[in-house]
Design a protein around this motif. Structure first.
Motif, PDB file in Angstrom:
ATOM      1  N   ARG A  66       8.196   4.862   6.569  1.00 53.38           N
ATOM      2  CA  ARG A  66       8.139   5.986   7.522  1.00 53.38           C
ATOM      3  C   ARG A  66       6.917   6.870   7.271  1.00 53.38           C
ATOM      4  O   ARG A  66       6.240   7.300   8.202  1.00 53.38           O
ATOM      5  CB  ARG A  66       9.424   6.821   7.442  1.00 53.38           C
ATOM      6  CG  ARG A  66      10.621   6.127   8.103  1.00 53.38           C
ATOM      7  CD  ARG A  66      11.827   7.059   8.185  1.00 53.38           C
ATOM      8  NE  ARG A  66      12.354   7.427   6.883  1.00 53.38           N
ATOM      9  CZ  ARG A  66      13.179   6.682   6.158  1.00 53.38           C
ATOM     10  NH1 ARG A  66      13.557   5.489   6.601  1.00 53.38           N
ATOM     11  NH2 ARG A  66      13.618   7.107   4.980  1.00 53.38           N
ATOM     12  N   TYR A  67       6.627   7.142   5.990  1.00 58.20           N
ATOM     13  CA  TYR A  67       5.456   7.963   5.671  1.00 58.20           C
ATOM     14  C   TYR A  67       4.171   7.268   6.090  1.00 58.20           C
ATOM     15  O   TYR A  67       3.233   7.902   6.596  1.00 58.20           O
ATOM     16  CB  TYR A  67       5.397   8.285   4.176  1.00 58.20           C
ATOM     17  CG  TYR A  67       6.494   9.208   3.705  1.00 58.20           C
ATOM     18  CD1 TYR A  67       6.967  10.259   4.499  1.00 58.20           C
ATOM     19  CD2 TYR A  67       7.074   9.050   2.458  1.00 58.20           C
ATOM     20  CE1 TYR A  67       7.972  11.097   4.070  1.00 58.20           C
ATOM     21  CE2 TYR A  67       8.086   9.893   2.011  1.00 58.20           C
ATOM     22  CZ  TYR A  67       8.526  10.915   2.815  1.00 58.20           C
ATOM     23  OH  TYR A  67       9.508  11.752   2.380  1.00 58.20           O
ATOM     24  N   LYS A  68       4.116   5.957   5.898  1.00 57.02           N
ATOM     25  CA  LYS A  68       2.930   5.200   6.284  1.00 57.02           C
ATOM     26  C   LYS A  68       2.733   5.255   7.796  1.00 57.02           C
ATOM     27  O   LYS A  68       1.613   5.464   8.277  1.00 57.02           O
ATOM     28  CB  LYS A  68       3.072   3.741   5.813  1.00 57.02           C
ATOM     29  CG  LYS A  68       1.857   2.902   6.110  1.00 57.02           C
ATOM     30  CD  LYS A  68       2.031   1.481   5.599  1.00 57.02           C
ATOM     31  CE  LYS A  68       0.829   0.639   5.973  1.00 57.02           C
ATOM     32  NZ  LYS A  68       0.981  -0.756   5.581  1.00 57.02           N
ATOM     33  N   GLN A  69       3.825   5.096   8.551  1.00 56.63           N
ATOM     34  CA  GLN A  69       3.728   5.168  10.013  1.00 56.63           C
ATOM     35  C   GLN A  69       3.285   6.558  10.465  1.00 56.63           C
ATOM     36  O   GLN A  69       2.439   6.692  11.361  1.00 56.63           O
ATOM     37  CB  GLN A  69       5.074   4.813  10.647  1.00 56.63           C
ATOM     38  CG  GLN A  69       5.435   3.348  10.513  1.00 56.63           C
ATOM     39  CD  GLN A  69       6.861   3.045  10.945  1.00 56.63           C
ATOM     40  OE1 GLN A  69       7.680   3.944  11.094  1.00 56.63           O
ATOM     41  NE2 GLN A  69       7.163   1.766  11.130  1.00 56.63           N
ATOM     42  N   ALA A  70       3.836   7.593   9.835  1.00 53.85           N
ATOM     43  CA  ALA A  70       3.455   8.962  10.200  1.00 53.85           C
ATOM     44  C   ALA A  70       1.986   9.207   9.879  1.00 53.85           C
ATOM     45  O   ALA A  70       1.262   9.814  10.681  1.00 53.85           O
ATOM     46  CB  ALA A  70       4.339   9.967   9.459  1.00 53.85           C
ATOM     47  N   LEU A  71       1.542   8.720   8.729  1.00 56.63           N
ATOM     48  CA  LEU A  71       0.143   8.896   8.345  1.00 56.63           C
ATOM     49  C   LEU A  71      -0.779   8.147   9.296  1.00 56.63           C
ATOM     50  O   LEU A  71      -1.847   8.661   9.686  1.00 56.63           O
ATOM     51  CB  LEU A  71      -0.064   8.405   6.903  1.00 56.63           C
ATOM     52  CG  LEU A  71      -1.441   8.634   6.303  1.00 56.63           C
ATOM     53  CD1 LEU A  71      -1.792  10.122   6.305  1.00 56.63           C
ATOM     54  CD2 LEU A  71      -1.494   8.081   4.888  1.00 56.63           C
ATOM     55  N   GLU A  72      -0.381   6.957   9.722  1.00 56.02           N
ATOM     56  CA  GLU A  72      -1.192   6.198  10.679  1.00 56.02           C
ATOM     57  C   GLU A  72      -1.305   6.952  12.003  1.00 56.02           C
ATOM     58  O   GLU A  72      -2.374   6.967  12.631  1.00 56.02           O
ATOM     59  CB  GLU A  72      -0.587   4.808  10.890  1.00 56.02           C
ATOM     60  CG  GLU A  72      -0.816   3.871   9.700  1.00 56.02           C
ATOM     61  CD  GLU A  72      -0.051   2.561   9.818  1.00 56.02           C
ATOM     62  OE1 GLU A  72       0.797   2.410  10.719  1.00 56.02           O
ATOM     63  OE2 GLU A  72      -0.307   1.683   8.972  1.00 56.02           O
ATOM     64  N   LYS A  73      -0.214   7.591  12.448  1.00 54.21           N
ATOM     65  CA  LYS A  73      -0.269   8.388  13.678  1.00 54.21           C
ATOM     66  C   LYS A  73      -1.204   9.571  13.514  1.00 54.21           C
ATOM     67  O   LYS A  73      -1.997   9.888  14.425  1.00 54.21           O
ATOM     68  CB  LYS A  73       1.125   8.894  14.053  1.00 54.21           C
ATOM     69  CG  LYS A  73       2.015   7.832  14.632  1.00 54.21           C
ATOM     70  CD  LYS A  73       3.371   8.410  15.018  1.00 54.21           C
ATOM     71  CE  LYS A  73       4.295   7.336  15.544  1.00 54.21           C
ATOM     72  NZ  LYS A  73       5.617   7.875  15.902  1.00 54.21           N
ATOM     73  N   ILE A  74      -1.146  10.228  12.361  1.00 53.14           N
ATOM     74  CA  ILE A  74      -2.030  11.377  12.103  1.00 53.14           C
ATOM     75  C   ILE A  74      -3.485  10.927  12.124  1.00 53.14           C
ATOM     76  O   ILE A  74      -4.338  11.580  12.736  1.00 53.14           O
ATOM     77  CB  ILE A  74      -1.667  12.045  10.757  1.00 53.14           C
ATOM     78  CG1 ILE A  74      -0.317  12.748  10.878  1.00 53.14           C
ATOM     79  CG2 ILE A  74      -2.748  13.019  10.314  1.00 53.14           C
ATOM     80  CD1 ILE A  74       0.249  13.232   9.556  1.00 53.14           C
ATOM     81  N   ILE A  75      -3.759   9.788  11.468  1.00 51.80           N
ATOM     82  CA  ILE A  75      -5.135   9.274  11.433  1.00 51.80           C
ATOM     83  C   ILE A  75      -5.608   8.923  12.844  1.00 51.80           C
ATOM     84  O   ILE A  75      -6.747   9.246  13.233  1.00 51.80           O
ATOM     85  CB  ILE A  75      -5.232   8.056  10.480  1.00 51.80           C
ATOM     86  CG1 ILE A  75      -5.058   8.518   9.029  1.00 51.80           C
ATOM     87  CG2 ILE A  75      -6.549   7.313  10.670  1.00 51.80           C
ATOM     88  CD1 ILE A  75      -4.914   7.391   8.030  1.00 51.80           C
ATOM     89  N   THR A  76      -4.735   8.299  13.635  1.00 51.69           N
ATOM     90  CA  THR A  76      -5.089   7.953  15.009  1.00 51.69           C
ATOM     91  C   THR A  76      -5.407   9.223  15.805  1.00 51.69           C
ATOM     92  O   THR A  76      -6.410   9.278  16.532  1.00 51.69           O
ATOM     93  CB  THR A  76      -3.932   7.173  15.679  1.00 51.69           C
ATOM     94  OG1 THR A  76      -3.712   5.975  14.938  1.00 51.69           O
ATOM     95  CG2 THR A  76      -4.261   6.826  17.122  1.00 51.69           C
ATOM     96  N   ASN A  77      -4.547  10.242  15.662  1.00 51.06           N
ATOM     97  CA  ASN A  77      -4.774  11.504  16.378  1.00 51.06           C
ATOM     98  C   ASN A  77      -6.054  12.189  15.920  1.00 51.06           C
ATOM     99  O   ASN A  77      -6.803  12.741  16.748  1.00 51.06           O
ATOM    100  CB  ASN A  77      -3.584  12.443  16.195  1.00 51.06           C
ATOM    101  CG  ASN A  77      -2.356  11.960  16.940  1.00 51.06           C
ATOM    102  OD1 ASN A  77      -2.466  11.166  17.871  1.00 51.06           O
ATOM    103  ND2 ASN A  77      -1.189  12.401  16.512  1.00 51.06           N
ATOM    104  N   LEU A  78      -6.319  12.159  14.616  1.00 52.67           N
ATOM    105  CA  LEU A  78      -7.561  12.761  14.111  1.00 52.67           C
ATOM    106  C   LEU A  78      -8.784  12.016  14.633  1.00 52.67           C
ATOM    107  O   LEU A  78      -9.784  12.637  15.014  1.00 52.67           O
ATOM    108  CB  LEU A  78      -7.563  12.784  12.577  1.00 52.67           C
ATOM    109  CG  LEU A  78      -6.666  13.828  11.907  1.00 52.67           C
ATOM    110  CD1 LEU A  78      -6.651  13.613  10.402  1.00 52.67           C
ATOM    111  CD2 LEU A  78      -7.141  15.235  12.239  1.00 52.67           C
TER     112      LEU A  78
END
Length: 94
Positions: A66-78
């Protein structure tokens, strides 16, 4: 030991030496039973700890996913925000 027990069964009078041996055997049997019970208790504790560790590992694996998926979303948004900012800067520069 079996021979001694059979001999004792045949006696009508049990000599003091044989009584001492019987007591010793009974005490040994009690100690062995206590050791077996303690080993069983320790085995049960170990099994419980192992199962708890398995549950913890599964939970941590799920958390990691879950943390990895959330981090990937943050990176995509950034990355998207950076692209938008770069486009605006390029647009302002022209």
């Amino acid at each position: 030991m079996k021979e001694r027990i059979e001999r004792l069964k045949k006696l009508t009078y049990i000599p003091q030496k044989e009584i001492a041996w019987l007591i010793e055997q009974a005490e040994l049997s009690v100690k062995q039973q206590e050791i077996l019970e303690e080993n069983k208790r320790q085995q049960d504790v170990t099994v419980h700890q192992f199962r708890q560790a398995q549950k913890d590992i599964q939970q941590l694996s799920g958390d990691r996913k879950r943390y990895k998926q959330a981090l990937e979303k943050i990176i995509t948004n950034l990355n998207f925000a950076i692209s938008v900012a770069q486009n605006e800067l390029e647009g302002d520069a022209k």
